[in-house]
Design a protein around this motif. Structure first.
Motif, mmCIF file in Angstrom:
data_model
loop_
_atom_site.group_PDB
_atom_site.id
_atom_site.type_symbol
_atom_site.label_atom_id
_atom_site.label_comp_id
_atom_site.label_asym_id
_atom_site.label_seq_id
_atom_site.Cartn_x
_atom_site.Cartn_y
_atom_site.Cartn_z
ATOM 1 N N ALA A 62 17.338 -11.390 -79.452
ATOM 2 C CA ALA A 62 18.448 -12.312 -79.418
ATOM 3 C C ALA A 62 17.937 -13.769 -79.627
ATOM 4 N N ASP A 63 16.659 -14.081 -79.274
ATOM 5 C CA ASP A 63 16.232 -15.472 -79.318
ATOM 6 C C ASP A 63 16.807 -16.418 -78.524
ATOM 7 N N CYS A 64 17.290 -15.761 -77.259
ATOM 8 C CA CYS A 64 17.876 -16.584 -76.320
ATOM 9 C C CYS A 64 17.364 -16.539 -74.951
ATOM 10 N N ALA A 65 17.713 -17.395 -74.112
ATOM 11 C CA ALA A 65 17.598 -17.284 -72.740
ATOM 12 C C ALA A 65 18.732 -17.698 -71.880
ATOM 13 N N TRP A 66 18.884 -17.203 -70.627
ATOM 14 C CA TRP A 66 20.145 -17.634 -69.990
ATOM 15 C C TRP A 66 19.905 -17.320 -68.440
ATOM 16 N N LEU A 67 20.894 -17.754 -67.680
ATOM 17 C CA LEU A 67 20.826 -17.463 -66.145
ATOM 18 C C LEU A 67 21.905 -16.343 -65.906
ATOM 19 N N GLN A 68 21.428 -15.329 -65.403
ATOM 20 C CA GLN A 68 22.348 -14.404 -65.020
ATOM 21 C C GLN A 68 22.820 -14.097 -63.497
ATOM 22 N N PRO A 69 23.838 -14.254 -63.053
ATOM 23 C CA PRO A 69 24.119 -14.096 -61.593
ATOM 24 C C PRO A 69 23.903 -12.658 -61.055
ATOM 25 N N LEU A 70 23.547 -12.507 -60.035
ATOM 26 C CA LEU A 70 23.478 -11.072 -59.370
ATOM 27 C C LEU A 70 24.577 -10.840 -59.108
ATOM 28 N N SER A 71 25.616 -11.565 -58.697
ATOM 29 C CA SER A 71 26.864 -11.131 -58.067
ATOM 30 C C SER A 71 27.924 -11.989 -58.645
ATOM 31 N N GLU A 72 29.166 -11.616 -58.318
ATOM 32 C CA GLU A 72 30.170 -12.596 -58.723
ATOM 33 C C GLU A 72 30.347 -13.950 -58.039
ATOM 34 N N GLN A 73 29.834 -13.917 -56.699
ATOM 35 C CA GLN A 73 29.527 -15.125 -56.016
ATOM 36 C C GLN A 73 28.781 -16.112 -56.360
ATOM 37 N N ASP A 74 27.714 -15.656 -57.015
ATOM 38 C CA ASP A 74 26.718 -16.495 -57.746
ATOM 39 C C ASP A 74 27.120 -17.141 -59.209
ATOM 40 N N ARG A 75 28.105 -16.686 -59.598
ATOM 41 C CA ARG A 75 28.451 -17.226 -61.021
ATOM 42 C C ARG A 75 28.876 -18.789 -61.161
ATOM 43 N N ASP A 76 29.300 -19.356 -60.016
ATOM 44 C CA ASP A 76 29.388 -20.837 -60.130
ATOM 45 C C ASP A 76 28.094 -21.449 -60.265
ATOM 46 N N VAL A 77 27.170 -20.896 -59.416
ATOM 47 C CA VAL A 77 25.594 -21.677 -59.292
ATOM 48 C C VAL A 77 25.102 -21.341 -60.728
ATOM 49 N N ALA A 78 25.235 -20.137 -61.457
ATOM 50 C CA ALA A 78 24.695 -20.253 -62.462
ATOM 51 C C ALA A 78 25.269 -20.869 -63.526
ATOM 52 N N ASP A 79 26.402 -21.121 -63.526
ATOM 53 C CA ASP A 79 27.131 -22.156 -64.640
ATOM 54 C C ASP A 79 26.704 -23.419 -64.303
ATOM 55 N N TRP A 80 26.834 -23.810 -63.099
ATOM 56 C CA TRP A 80 26.388 -25.426 -62.895
ATOM 57 C C TRP A 80 24.924 -25.746 -63.022
ATOM 58 N N LEU A 81 23.812 -24.388 -62.796
ATOM 59 C CA LEU A 81 22.540 -24.784 -63.091
ATOM 60 C C LEU A 81 22.421 -24.906 -64.761
ATOM 61 N N SER A 82 23.445 -24.100 -65.437
ATOM 62 C CA SER A 82 22.922 -24.023 -66.945
ATOM 63 C C SER A 82 23.515 -25.463 -67.430
ATOM 64 N N LYS A 83 24.550 -25.843 -66.950
ATOM 65 C CA LYS A 83 25.123 -27.297 -67.379
ATOM 66 C C LYS A 83 24.141 -28.398 -66.875
ATOM 67 N N GLN A 84 23.204 -28.207 -65.678
ATOM 68 C CA GLN A 84 22.422 -29.423 -65.546
ATOM 69 C C GLN A 84 21.326 -29.222 -66.249
#
Length: 87
Positions: A62-84
């Motif tokens: 897929a030629d891509c990297a991403w942060l995948q949250p382990l739980s629904e509670q971690d989704r906001d953190v994954a999104d925030w870190l990706s934006k940073q």
């Protein structure tokens, strides 16, 4: 269903250059590296940020990297870190 934000890179990621790139990302975002897993065509590193646990994933085909949250509670953190990282 969880959505993932792709992480920006200056150069295309490969199986060879992902580890060095990932180490830079981990340092810049102040993540803790807990485990490394590698397959024939992917990397999946378990990282933590504060109380959240995430996978730092890379898929060769897929030629891509991403942060995948382990739980629904971690989704906001994954999104925030990706934006940073992506600016």
């Amino acid at each position: 269903m969880m959505t993932m934000t792709m992480l920006n890179t200056d150069t295309p990621l490969t199986m060879e250059n992902f580890p060095a790139w990932a180490e830079t990302l981990i340092k810049e975002l102040d993540l803790d590296l807990l485990e490394r897993e590698q397959g024939a065509d992917y990397y999946q590193w378990l990282v933590s940020f504060e109380e959240s646990r995430l996978f730092l994933c890379f898929q060769h085909y897929a030629d891509c990297a991403w942060l995948q949250p382990l739980s629904e509670q971690d989704r906001d953190v994954a999104d925030w870190l990706s934006k940073q990282w992506n600016g």
